[in-house]
Motif scaffolding. Structure first.
Motif, PDB file in Angstrom:
ATOM      1  N   LEU A  43       0.831  -1.205   0.000  1.00  0.00           N
ATOM      2  CA  LEU A  43       0.000   0.000   0.000  1.00  0.00           C
ATOM      3  C   LEU A  43       0.869   1.260   0.000  1.00  0.00           C
ATOM      4  O   LEU A  43       0.673   2.187  -0.798  1.00  0.00           O
ATOM      5  N   PHE A  44       1.861   1.281   0.891  1.00  0.00           N
ATOM      6  CA  PHE A  44       2.739   2.451   0.956  1.00  0.00           C
ATOM      7  C   PHE A  44       3.612   2.564  -0.291  1.00  0.00           C
ATOM      8  O   PHE A  44       3.853   3.645  -0.801  1.00  0.00           O
ATOM      9  N   ALA A  94       1.599   3.991  -2.962  1.00  0.00           N
ATOM     10  CA  ALA A  94       1.337   5.409  -2.663  1.00  0.00           C
ATOM     11  C   ALA A  94       2.549   6.257  -3.054  1.00  0.00           C
ATOM     12  O   ALA A  94       2.413   7.339  -3.632  1.00  0.00           O
ATOM     13  N   VAL A  95       3.735   5.761  -2.759  1.00  0.00           N
ATOM     14  CA  VAL A  95       4.956   6.478  -3.152  1.00  0.00           C
ATOM     15  C   VAL A  95       5.011   6.628  -4.671  1.00  0.00           C
ATOM     16  O   VAL A  95       5.294   7.714  -5.196  1.00  0.00           O
ATOM     17  N   LEU A 102       2.503   9.213  -5.933  1.00  0.00           N
ATOM     18  CA  LEU A 102       2.960  10.583  -5.641  1.00  0.00           C
ATOM     19  C   LEU A 102       4.149  10.965  -6.526  1.00  0.00           C
ATOM     20  O   LEU A 102       4.294  12.124  -6.920  1.00  0.00           O
ATOM     21  N   LEU A 155       5.127  14.615  -7.707  1.00  0.00           N
ATOM     22  CA  LEU A 155       5.826  15.342  -6.640  1.00  0.00           C
ATOM     23  C   LEU A 155       7.271  14.866  -6.505  1.00  0.00           C
ATOM     24  O   LEU A 155       7.526  13.704  -6.169  1.00  0.00           O
ATOM     25  N   PHE A 158       9.424  15.155  -4.237  1.00  0.00           N
ATOM     26  CA  PHE A 158       9.869  14.599  -2.949  1.00  0.00           C
ATOM     27  C   PHE A 158       9.719  13.084  -2.913  1.00  0.00           C
ATOM     28  O   PHE A 158      10.563  12.374  -2.359  1.00  0.00           O
TER      29      PHE A 158
END
Lengths: 538, 66
Positions: free
Chosen positions: A392-393, A396-397, A400, A404, A406
């Motif tokens: 999930l993370f 998500a990275v 993004l 983005l 970052f």
């Protein structure tokens, strides 16, 4: 042809054909100073480095040259600098493919691209791609050149080590050849016999750590296609080959494609040409003409030996440590092993340094291996998340990262190999707080342009005193060593990399081009003490 | 140092926005949104030590950060 030494793989280059040695007819086992087991990139580089330092070496390999297949492929700047010290980098650079741009995809979306744009003022690029057999051939060419200049290097093809018997001050080897068995003794044995190291097994040594297993299908594809010279990496590729895929340019119109397949696969089935073609077709699209040049399934585990030194036996390269391929940390770290080991063994053999200096090889390169395993494990965990929440993370990275900048710093498709800094090594002497952190004791010297050339070629034959804006004698003698001084002008690169906020600097540089200690002024007794420390005399 | 004393300028409004931003999302979509939100806020904070305190506090709210 007899099969006493069976062929395990086909050769790309036949480099050191079997020739009967007088040792095979000796009434008692001939004794050598150093025997190297294994003629891959690490064994060849070890023979070359020791031989150029005047240490007689005999290298044994059960084949007669470089095995087929592109394998290691990505060679980092530090590796090229070390090979340059060994007289082998020029042809590597000429033949290799340089690349700077990388693109990262998720499924069918381009998330972002990056440019490795290396810092200016270095002789060598961040990376070249070069097939492993060519890397080995260029090392071998440098061995031939060194032999012609008198370097005491002997290569023995089709000499397979079948047994090893360690003693307090030597080892005895049982060797099989096409003419039958014979024995040799060596003061020191260096095991460069690869990830499955037979020597490690014969000595009953463990190869532990965090075990992570996966399979990679490597397909080298020859095509005239119009792809740019870039590194393309996919997370969960749209062509459904697995968790990740990588496309990389090689010399000779060949492209490396890595498909990550997962752990539970039918190896034989995946290697059938029709199945490989189906994967490649899905990736490249239906209209691209290509031929399969070389294919292999590569399995890895992340682990290392507890210790790389076992009495008179030293392990280097994959025999000592193994990592995932993400980050090009395999062969590149092995070459750093060689760089670290050769000068130490040379000083121990000529009596300048105590035997215990070799314990620092273990400490420093275990540190290097742990750094590589940590980086490689993190990349592996990012590319193949182990739990639903980590997936999930991870996704998500990736989402993004498309928008983005970052998030792109967190995306991890492999942190590309950088040279290790030996922080905390027992060999390190004093540091100076006004000087740049990148050249603190333990660090590899960053290259810099000098009038008419480069800095690094001036370093590495032995210890060197490097002086900037300081008056230092031409040389310093202590502890059996004579250390020449190299005075540098404070050019912008030298000032930024070596001076920092200090007005002047004196650096003691090791034979592997790592910083041993640094001061802001010349102090003979302090330098002599640091020299003693750097050769293990403390 | 992680701020654990009250620090929200408009607590009720902010909390309401947190809930409302999930309107119409499936549970999986909400989890994905939360993950993105965590990453965005982590970047805003930036400092590794503060984030480490926050992560440990989230795991065990009864233990005040060191």
């Amino acid at each position: 042809m007899t099969d006493l030494v069976a062929e395990r793989y086909r050769l790309a280059f036949r480099l050191y054909p079997y020739a009967r040695s007088p040792d095979q007819d000796a009434p008692a086992p001939a004794r050598h100073k150093v025997i190297i087991a294994g003629g891959g990139p690490i064994g060849l580089a070890t023979a070359l480095d020791l031989g150029r330092r005047g240490v007689p070496v005999v290298l044994l390999d059960d084949h007669e040259g470089a095995g087929l297949g592109s394998r290691a492929l990505c060679f980092a700047k530090r590796t090229l600098e070390i090979c340059d010290r060994l007289g082998a980098a020029g042809p590597m650079l000429d033949k290799g493919v340089q690349w700077n741009v990388g693109k990262v995809f998720h499924d069918d979306r381009l998330l972002y691209e990056f440019n490795l744009l290396p810092e200016g003022g270095h002789a060598f690029p961040a990376f070249i791609n070069l097939q492993q057999p060519w890397f080995e051939k260029f090392l071998h060419d440098a061995i031939l050149a060194a032999q012609a200049e008198g370097a005491p290097i002997e290569l023995r093809g089709r000499n397979r080590v079948d047994a090893v018997t360690p003693s307090a001050d030597h080892v005895t080897l049982d060797i099989m050849t096409p003419d039958g068995p014979y024995q040799l003794q060596a003061d020191w044995l260096i095991a460069c016999d690869g990830a499955r190291s037979p020597l490690r097994g014969m000595l009953g040594l463990s190869f532990d750590g965090r075990v992570f297993e996966d399979n990679f299908l490597i397909a080298d594809v020859k095509m005239k296609a119009d792809f740019p010279t870039e590194r393309w990496f996919w997370f969960e590729p749209h062509f459904k080959s697995g968790d990740s895929a990588l496309l990389h340019k090689q010399p000779d119109d060949i492209w490396r494609i890595d498909f990550q397949l997962g752990w539970n696969i039918d190896r034989a089935k995946e290697l059938e040409p029709a199945n490989i073609r189906a994967r490649v077709d899905a990736m490249l699209g239906p209209d691209v003409a290509y031929e399969l040049d070389w294919c292999s399934i590569y399995t890895f585990q992340c682990r290392r030996m507890d210790r790389f030194r076992h009495g008179r036996v030293l392990f280097a390269g994959d025999s000592a440590h193994q990592v995932s391929p993400f980050g090009a940390r395999g062969a590149n770290s092995g070459i750093q092993d060689v760089d670290n080991l050769a000068w130490k063994l040379a000083l121990v053999l000529d009596g300048t340094a105590p035997d215990s200096l070799l314990d620092s090889y273990d400490a420093e390169r275990v540190h290097g291996a742990d750094e590589n395993i940590l980086n490689s494990t993190r990349a592996t965990d990012f590319i193949t998340p182990k739990t639903p929440v980590s997936k999930l993370f991870r996704n998500a990275v990736l989402t993004l990262a498309e928008h983005l900048p970052f998030a792109r710093t967190v995306v991890n498709s492999g942190r590309l190999s950088l040279p290790c800094t030996y922080d905390g090594s027992a060999l390190n002497g004093p540091d100076h707080p006004d000087m740049p952190p990148r050249t603190r004791p333990g660090s590899p010297c960053p290259d810099a342009p000098l009038a008419g050339g480069w800095l690094l070629p001036h370093l590495g034959r032995g210890f060197t005193l490097l002086s900037i804006n300081q008056t230092v004698p031409d040389s310093l003698s202590a502890h059996g060593l004579t250390v020449p001084r190299l005075a540098l002008d404070a050019t912008p690169e030298i000032a930024a990399r070596y001076l920092g906020n200090a007005k002047g600097a004196v650096y003691l540089i090791r034979p592997d081009q790592h910083v041993a200690a640094r001061w802001d002024h010349f102090d003979e007794s302090a330098i002599a003490a640091a020299l003693a420390r750097a050769i293990g005399k403390v | 140092m992680l701020i654990t004393a009250p620090n929200l300028t408009r607590p009720d409004e902010t909390y309401e926005r947190l809930i409302a931003i999930h309107d119409g999302l499936t549970e999986a979509e909400s989890h994905a949104l939360n993950a993105r939100l965590v990453l965005i806020l982590m970047n805003h904070i930036g400092d590794h030590q503060v984030l480490d305190q926050a992560l440990r506090l989230a795991r065990d709210p009864s233990r005040a950060p060191d």
